[in-house]
Design an enzyme around this catalytic site. Structure first.
Site, PDB file in Angstrom:
ATOM      1  NE  ARG A 154     -90.413  22.666 -12.748  1.00  0.00           N
ATOM      2  CZ  ARG A 154     -89.356  22.307 -12.251  1.00  0.00           C
ATOM      3  NH1 ARG A 154     -89.339  21.377 -11.321  1.00  0.00           N
ATOM      4  NH2 ARG A 154     -88.146  22.369 -12.884  1.00  0.00           N
ATOM      5  N   GLY A 211     -83.300  25.953  -8.033  1.00  0.00           N
ATOM      6  CA  GLY A 211     -83.199  25.596  -9.277  1.00  0.00           C
ATOM      7  C   GLY A 211     -81.868  24.794  -9.548  1.00  0.00           C
ATOM      8  CD  GLU A 216     -80.449  22.534 -14.682  1.00  0.00           C
ATOM      9  OE1 GLU A 216     -81.256  23.296 -13.744  1.00  0.00           O
ATOM     10  OE2 GLU A 216     -80.821  21.314 -14.909  1.00  0.00           O
ATOM     11  CB  ALA A 267     -76.241  17.689  -0.289  1.00  0.00           C
ATOM     12  CG  ASP A 275     -78.464  21.006  -6.988  1.00  0.00           C
ATOM     13  OD1 ASP A 275     -78.586  20.116  -7.951  1.00  0.00           O
ATOM     14  OD2 ASP A 275     -79.351  21.580  -7.033  1.00  0.00           O
TER      15      ASP A 275
HETATM   16  N1  LIG Z   1     -75.667  11.568   5.675  1.00  0.00           N
HETATM   17  C1  LIG Z   1     -74.583  12.518   4.803  1.00  0.00           C
HETATM   18  N2  LIG Z   1     -73.452  12.488   5.531  1.00  0.00           N
HETATM   19  C2  LIG Z   1     -72.314  13.093   4.857  1.00  0.00           C
HETATM   20  N3  LIG Z   1     -72.433  13.515   3.478  1.00  0.00           N
HETATM   21  C3  LIG Z   1     -73.479  13.195   2.931  1.00  0.00           C
HETATM   22  C4  LIG Z   1     -74.903  12.835   3.554  1.00  0.00           C
HETATM   23  N4  LIG Z   1     -75.667  12.814   2.526  1.00  0.00           N
HETATM   24  C5  LIG Z   1     -75.333  13.401   1.574  1.00  0.00           C
HETATM   25  N5  LIG Z   1     -73.976  13.570   1.621  1.00  0.00           N
HETATM   26  C6  LIG Z   1     -73.091  14.324   0.708  1.00  0.00           C
HETATM   27  O1  LIG Z   1     -74.125  15.026  -0.198  1.00  0.00           O
HETATM   28  C7  LIG Z   1     -73.608  14.572  -1.729  1.00  0.00           C
HETATM   29  C8  LIG Z   1     -74.850  14.203  -2.317  1.00  0.00           C
HETATM   30  O2  LIG Z   1     -75.504  13.293  -1.616  1.00  0.00           O
HETATM   31  P1  LIG Z   1     -76.520  12.325  -2.244  1.00  0.00           P
HETATM   32  O3  LIG Z   1     -77.544  11.767  -1.484  1.00  0.00           O
HETATM   33  O4  LIG Z   1     -75.669  11.047  -2.639  1.00  0.00           O
HETATM   34  O5  LIG Z   1     -76.907  12.799  -3.692  1.00  0.00           O
HETATM   35  P2  LIG Z   1     -78.330  13.444  -4.092  1.00  0.00           P
HETATM   36  O6  LIG Z   1     -78.433  14.753  -3.263  1.00  0.00           O
HETATM   37  O7  LIG Z   1     -77.879  14.062  -5.533  1.00  0.00           O
HETATM   38  O8  LIG Z   1     -79.265  12.807  -4.038  1.00  0.00           O
HETATM   39  C9  LIG Z   1     -72.696  13.194  -1.065  1.00  0.00           C
HETATM   40  O9  LIG Z   1     -71.920  12.795  -2.162  1.00  0.00           O
HETATM   41  C10 LIG Z   1     -72.024  13.478   0.186  1.00  0.00           C
HETATM   42  O10 LIG Z   1     -71.004  14.350  -0.268  1.00  0.00           O
HETATM   43  O1  LIG Z   2     -85.286  22.077 -10.077  1.00  0.00           O
HETATM   44  C1  LIG Z   2     -86.034  21.453  -9.495  1.00  0.00           C
HETATM   45  O2  LIG Z   2     -86.684  20.727  -9.888  1.00  0.00           O
HETATM   46  C2  LIG Z   2     -85.351  21.109  -8.162  1.00  0.00           C
HETATM   47  O3  LIG Z   2     -85.770  20.015  -7.743  1.00  0.00           O
HETATM   48  C3  LIG Z   2     -84.561  22.247  -7.517  1.00  0.00           C
HETATM   49  C4  LIG Z   2     -83.970  21.397  -6.164  1.00  0.00           C
HETATM   50  O4  LIG Z   2     -84.343  22.334  -4.931  1.00  0.00           O
HETATM   51  C5  LIG Z   2     -82.470  21.303  -6.337  1.00  0.00           C
HETATM   52  O5  LIG Z   2     -82.045  20.653  -7.627  1.00  0.00           O
HETATM   53  C6  LIG Z   2     -81.852  20.202  -5.022  1.00  0.00           C
HETATM   54  O6  LIG Z   2     -81.313  19.025  -5.568  1.00  0.00           O
HETATM   55  P1  LIG Z   2     -80.330  17.975  -4.803  1.00  0.00           P
HETATM   56  O7  LIG Z   2     -79.067  18.845  -4.654  1.00  0.00           O
HETATM   57  O8  LIG Z   2     -80.194  16.913  -5.738  1.00  0.00           O
HETATM   58  O9  LIG Z   2     -80.826  17.623  -3.617  1.00  0.00           O
END
Ligand SMILES: Nc1ncnc2c1ncn2[C@@H]1O[C@H](COP(=O)(O)OP(=O)(O)O)[C@@H](O)[C@H]1O
Ligand SMILES: O=C(O)C(=O)C[C@H](O)[C@H](O)COP(=O)(O)O
Length: 334
Positions: free
Chosen positions: A106, A35, A37, A250, A252
């Site tokens: 869900r 999740g 959060e 990543a 989160d």
């Molecule tokens: N290919 C990558 N190389 C290095 N850092 C990454 C990469 N992809 C994501 N990150 C790290 O993970 C964070 C969140 O990734 P991002 O794809 O921008 O957001 P989200 O996962 O929320 O879609 C980025 O700000 C960075 O710190």
């Molecule tokens: O609660 C939901 O619906 C989810 O999608 C849980 C996900 O596993 C994380 O929230 C990962 O999300 P990111 O960190 O943006 O990659």
């Protein structure tokens, strides 16, 4: 008493086929928790900050697994309600060579029945910051009302990660509603690519133009970097080079590191750097969570001169991710 960051939102029991086999043929599955959060709460707790998770689970074994798993990571779960009439949400990953698909079960879950009344739960009243994501308003009309209630409560400082999950929204609704809600938040975190998908903004500056009054806006751009807009100030920190094993989680982890940086009184560059360091740990693992970097490892890196930051952060060792085997992320957040 240290006031906690209180993270509010649904966490599901996550079913993961052993050995990354397709669901249809996997003889065994592990059960853990997933999740947005609670992921933030767990990373904050791992960094040594007081963190609470407020939600609801069903009165079923899955609910007990979820609550126990989050509590074991050091998060206060006293604000988690048990709803005997509804099930805990389920989330299954179906790995395939072409990418992993996720299956949500869900609809009608205990957490989807949460409503604005939970905003008066004790941990929320004591919060240093309340963190929620755009998953919550997508779950049900009562969850949408809860998100709005938190975001309009002037006594609270609220952090909102846009976290667009297209599959949970009626077509055409997400763009309007997530923008309305983001405009109410004190801190907004959004991916550049998700902002583009939702609102057609190509750059971080264009996102800022849509959210000009948000006190603190962070636009993450994967491997390129992250940009903070605070008042008229703008700070950008490039991402360290990471060999990505699996990207889910990543975002989160970044949110948790960034919020922790604020709690530690770091400046904009320090906040963004700590976000990147936490995200990097998760990127190097197959799980949605990774043990955050230990203070001794990153103290110097947080203070590295600008020209040495990427080099020093990229050289940090990969996470030891004990206890997280059996969970891995997915590209299927749709
Ligand atoms: N290919 C990558 N190389 C290095 N850092 C990454 C990469 N992809 C994501 N990150 C790290 O993970 C964070 C969140 O990734 P991002 O794809 O921008 O957001 P989200 O996962 O929320 O879609 C980025 O700000 C960075 O710190
Ligand atoms: O609660 C939901 O619906 C989810 O999608 C849980 C996900 O596993 C994380 O929230 C990962 O999300 P990111 O960190 O943006 O990659």
């Amino acid at each position: 008493m240290t006031r906690p960051v209180v993270c509010v939102g649904e966490t599901m029991a996550l079913l993961v086929p052993a050995g990354a086999l397709p669901l249809e043929t996997a003889p065994h599955m592990s059960v853990t928790a997933a999740g947005a959060e609670s992921n933030v709460a767990c990373t904050l707790a791992g960094l040594g900050h007081a963190a609470a998770w407020v939600s609801a689970v069903g009165g079923d074994p899955f609910g007990r697994v979820v609550t126990r798993t989050v509590a074991e990571r050091g998060v206060d779960v006293s604000g988690v309600r048990t709803d005997p009439d509804r099930p805990t949400g389920l989330f299954a990953k179906d790995p395939a060579p072409t990418g992993t698909t996720v299956h949500y079960y869900r609809s009608g879950s205990a957490a989807s029945a949460l409503g604005p009344d939970i905003a008066d739960a004790l941990p929320i009243r004591e919060a240093a910051t309340v963190h929620l994501s755009g998953v919550t308003p997508a779950l049900s009309p009562t969850c949408d009302a809860l998100a709005e209630r938190l975001l309009t409560d002037r006594r609270l400082t609220v952090s909102f990660d846009v976290n667009h999950r297209a599959r949970l929204w009626e077509p055409g609704r997400a763009a309007v509603r997530l923008l309305e809600l983001a405009r109410l938040a004190d801190v907004v975190l959004v991916g550049r690519d998700e902002a583009e998908e939702l609102w057609g903004t190509a750059t971080a500056s264009e996102v800022r133009a849509l959210l000009p009054d948000v006190g603190c806006l962070v636009v993450k751009d994967a491997e390129h970097g992250a940009t903070e807009f605070r008042g008229h100030r703008r700070a950008h920190v490039p991402s360290p080079a990471v060999e990505v094993v699996e990207p889910v989680g990543a975002g989160d982890a970044f949110a948790a590191g960034y919020l922790a940086g604020g709690l530690r009184g770091l400046d904009a560059v320090g906040r963004l750097r700590l976000g990147h360091l936490c995200a990097g740990r998760v990127l190097r693992t197959v799980g949605d969570l990774a043990a955050p970097p230990r203070a001794g490892q990153w103290d110097g890196v947080l203070e590295a001169p600008h020209e040495r930051w990427v080099e020093q952060a990229s050289a940090l060792p990969a996470a030891a991710c004990e206890g997280e085997e059996g969970t891995w992320g997915t590209d299927g957040k749709v």
